[in-house]
Design a protein around this motif. Structure first.
Motif, PDB file in Angstrom:
ATOM      1  N   ARG A 130       0.830  -1.212   0.000  1.00  0.00           N
ATOM      2  CA  ARG A 130       0.000   0.000   0.000  1.00  0.00           C
ATOM      3  C   ARG A 130       0.860   1.256   0.000  1.00  0.00           C
ATOM      4  N   GLN A 131       2.113   1.115   0.418  1.00  0.00           N
ATOM      5  CA  GLN A 131       3.010   2.266   0.514  1.00  0.00           C
ATOM      6  C   GLN A 131       3.266   2.940  -0.829  1.00  0.00           C
ATOM      7  N   GLN A 132       3.067   2.210  -1.935  1.00  0.00           N
ATOM      8  CA  GLN A 132       3.268   2.830  -3.241  1.00  0.00           C
ATOM      9  C   GLN A 132       2.246   3.937  -3.503  1.00  0.00           C
ATOM     10  N   GLY A 133       1.219   3.996  -2.698  1.00  0.00           N
ATOM     11  CA  GLY A 133       0.219   5.055  -2.833  1.00  0.00           C
ATOM     12  C   GLY A 133       0.524   6.292  -2.013  1.00  0.00           C
ATOM     13  N   ALA A 134       1.685   6.318  -1.367  1.00  0.00           N
ATOM     14  CA  ALA A 134       2.046   7.467  -0.527  1.00  0.00           C
ATOM     15  C   ALA A 134       2.095   8.775  -1.316  1.00  0.00           C
ATOM     16  N   VAL A 135       2.209   8.677  -2.629  1.00  0.00           N
ATOM     17  CA  VAL A 135       2.215   9.870  -3.479  1.00  0.00           C
ATOM     18  C   VAL A 135       0.934  10.689  -3.290  1.00  0.00           C
ATOM     19  N   SER A 136      -0.125  10.047  -2.822  1.00  0.00           N
ATOM     20  CA  SER A 136      -1.388  10.767  -2.605  1.00  0.00           C
ATOM     21  C   SER A 136      -1.198  11.932  -1.634  1.00  0.00           C
ATOM     22  N   TYR A 137      -0.245  11.787  -0.705  1.00  0.00           N
ATOM     23  CA  TYR A 137      -0.039  12.854   0.276  1.00  0.00           C
ATOM     24  C   TYR A 137       0.572  14.102  -0.346  1.00  0.00           C
ATOM     25  N   ILE A 138       1.257  13.959  -1.462  1.00  0.00           N
ATOM     26  CA  ILE A 138       1.740  15.142  -2.177  1.00  0.00           C
ATOM     27  C   ILE A 138       0.539  15.975  -2.617  1.00  0.00           C
ATOM     28  N   GLY A 139      -0.451  15.303  -3.176  1.00  0.00           N
ATOM     29  CA  GLY A 139      -1.663  15.997  -3.594  1.00  0.00           C
ATOM     30  C   GLY A 139      -2.423  16.587  -2.420  1.00  0.00           C
ATOM     31  N   LEU A 140      -2.584  15.797  -1.359  1.00  0.00           N
ATOM     32  CA  LEU A 140      -3.352  16.259  -0.205  1.00  0.00           C
ATOM     33  C   LEU A 140      -2.669  17.424   0.503  1.00  0.00           C
ATOM     34  N   LEU A 141      -1.361  17.334   0.673  1.00  0.00           N
ATOM     35  CA  LEU A 141      -0.635  18.425   1.336  1.00  0.00           C
ATOM     36  C   LEU A 141      -0.610  19.697   0.480  1.00  0.00           C
ATOM     37  N   THR A 142      -0.578  19.527  -0.833  1.00  0.00           N
ATOM     38  CA  THR A 142      -0.674  20.701  -1.718  1.00  0.00           C
ATOM     39  C   THR A 142      -2.023  21.377  -1.541  1.00  0.00           C
ATOM     40  N   LEU A 143      -3.084  20.590  -1.498  1.00  0.00           N
ATOM     41  CA  LEU A 143      -4.421  21.151  -1.276  1.00  0.00           C
ATOM     42  C   LEU A 143      -4.515  21.842   0.081  1.00  0.00           C
ATOM     43  N   LEU A 144      -3.905  21.242   1.084  1.00  0.00           N
ATOM     44  CA  LEU A 144      -3.901  21.850   2.418  1.00  0.00           C
ATOM     45  C   LEU A 144      -3.165  23.183   2.396  1.00  0.00           C
ATOM     46  N   GLY A 145      -2.010  23.216   1.748  1.00  0.00           N
ATOM     47  CA  GLY A 145      -1.236  24.456   1.676  1.00  0.00           C
ATOM     48  C   GLY A 145      -1.992  25.576   0.980  1.00  0.00           C
ATOM     49  N   ILE A 146      -2.610  25.264  -0.149  1.00  0.00           N
ATOM     50  CA  ILE A 146      -3.372  26.290  -0.878  1.00  0.00           C
ATOM     51  C   ILE A 146      -4.557  26.754  -0.040  1.00  0.00           C
ATOM     52  N   SER A 147      -5.216  25.815   0.637  1.00  0.00           N
ATOM     53  CA  SER A 147      -6.365  26.172   1.487  1.00  0.00           C
ATOM     54  C   SER A 147      -5.931  27.073   2.636  1.00  0.00           C
ATOM     55  N   LEU A 148      -4.779  26.765   3.231  1.00  0.00           N
ATOM     56  CA  LEU A 148      -4.257  27.621   4.315  1.00  0.00           C
ATOM     57  C   LEU A 148      -3.927  29.012   3.798  1.00  0.00           C
ATOM     58  N   LEU A 149      -3.329  29.088   2.610  1.00  0.00           N
ATOM     59  CA  LEU A 149      -3.038  30.409   2.022  1.00  0.00           C
ATOM     60  C   LEU A 149      -4.312  31.218   1.838  1.00  0.00           C
ATOM     61  N   LEU A 150      -5.336  30.581   1.325  1.00  0.00           N
ATOM     62  CA  LEU A 150      -6.602  31.284   1.128  1.00  0.00           C
ATOM     63  C   LEU A 150      -7.185  31.748   2.456  1.00  0.00           C
ATOM     64  N   ALA A 151      -7.132  30.875   3.460  1.00  0.00           N
ATOM     65  CA  ALA A 151      -7.659  31.225   4.770  1.00  0.00           C
ATOM     66  C   ALA A 151      -6.934  32.449   5.349  1.00  0.00           C
ATOM     67  N   VAL A 152      -5.605  32.436   5.239  1.00  0.00           N
ATOM     68  CA  VAL A 152      -4.817  33.554   5.771  1.00  0.00           C
ATOM     69  C   VAL A 152      -5.112  34.835   4.974  1.00  0.00           C
ATOM     70  N   GLU A 153      -5.190  34.715   3.666  1.00  0.00           N
ATOM     71  CA  GLU A 153      -5.493  35.881   2.826  1.00  0.00           C
ATOM     72  C   GLU A 153      -6.858  36.481   3.169  1.00  0.00           C
ATOM     73  N   LEU A 154      -7.825  35.644   3.434  1.00  0.00           N
ATOM     74  CA  LEU A 154      -9.162  36.130   3.747  1.00  0.00           C
ATOM     75  C   LEU A 154      -9.245  36.683   5.179  1.00  0.00           C
ATOM     76  N   ALA A 155      -8.511  36.053   6.099  1.00  0.00           N
ATOM     77  CA  ALA A 155      -8.595  36.439   7.508  1.00  0.00           C
ATOM     78  C   ALA A 155      -7.813  37.710   7.825  1.00  0.00           C
ATOM     79  N   PHE A 156      -6.748  37.940   7.059  1.00  0.00           N
ATOM     80  CA  PHE A 156      -5.886  39.076   7.387  1.00  0.00           C
ATOM     81  C   PHE A 156      -5.862  40.012   6.222  1.00  0.00           C
TER      82      PHE A 156
END
Length: 156
Positions: A130-156
């Motif tokens: 199942r470890q060969q699917g660890a690449v999914s976290y690259i996608g998930l962490l990218t989505l998290l980073g963009i979402s955090l940027l948007l949150a910070v941009e909107l909040a501040f």
């Protein structure tokens, strides 16, 4: 009561989220088909190994063959893990898509490909694969980073 035509609705929505947001929606739809495919594979394994509903997993009380227990549980667990991360993925996909729909869509595709690899690896009966699917976290962490940027941009 004001009613909008389909064209007016499309134009209004495009003005709010941008035309590229359609890619985000397409990725979400594709992900639904992928999780459905995985569910069908679990159903096939359920029939193949005679695991009756409502049992979520196979056990010695249900099946006497240890290899069959492991085989079914690996398919079931592979699907279950994807479902456990699926709501977070969808939320982050749509939030990140508001800020940068093209990058969010690409990250979503990476997540989906990773989860397919994860499921195929786990379904092999060898959980280590199942470890060969660890690449999914690259996608998930990218989505998290963009979402955090948007949150910070909107909040501040």
């Amino acid at each position: 009561l004001h009613t909008m035509t389909i064209t007016q609705t499309h134009l209004a929505l495009s003005a709010v989220v941008g035309k590229d947001f359609g890619y985000v929606i397409l990725v979400a739809i594709v992900s639904m088909f992928v999780t459905t495919w995985m569910g069908v594979k679990v159903g096939g394994a359920r029939k193949k190994y005679n695991v009756p509903y409502p049992n979520m997993y196979a056990s010695k009380e249900i099946i006497s063959d240890e290899k069959a227990i492991n085989a079914f549980n690996c398919v079931q667990r592979g699907h279950q893990n994807v479902l456990e991360t699926y709501p977070v993925f969808l939320a982050l996909l749509f939030i990140a898509g508001l800020r940068n729909p093209c990058i969010a869509s690409t990250a979503g595709v990476i997540f989906i490909v990773g989860k397919i690899l994860y499921f195929i690896g786990y379904s092999s009966g060898n959980p280590a694969k199942r470890q060969q699917g660890a690449v999914s976290y690259i996608g998930l962490l990218t989505l998290l980073g963009i979402s955090l940027l948007l949150a910070v941009e909107l909040a501040f």
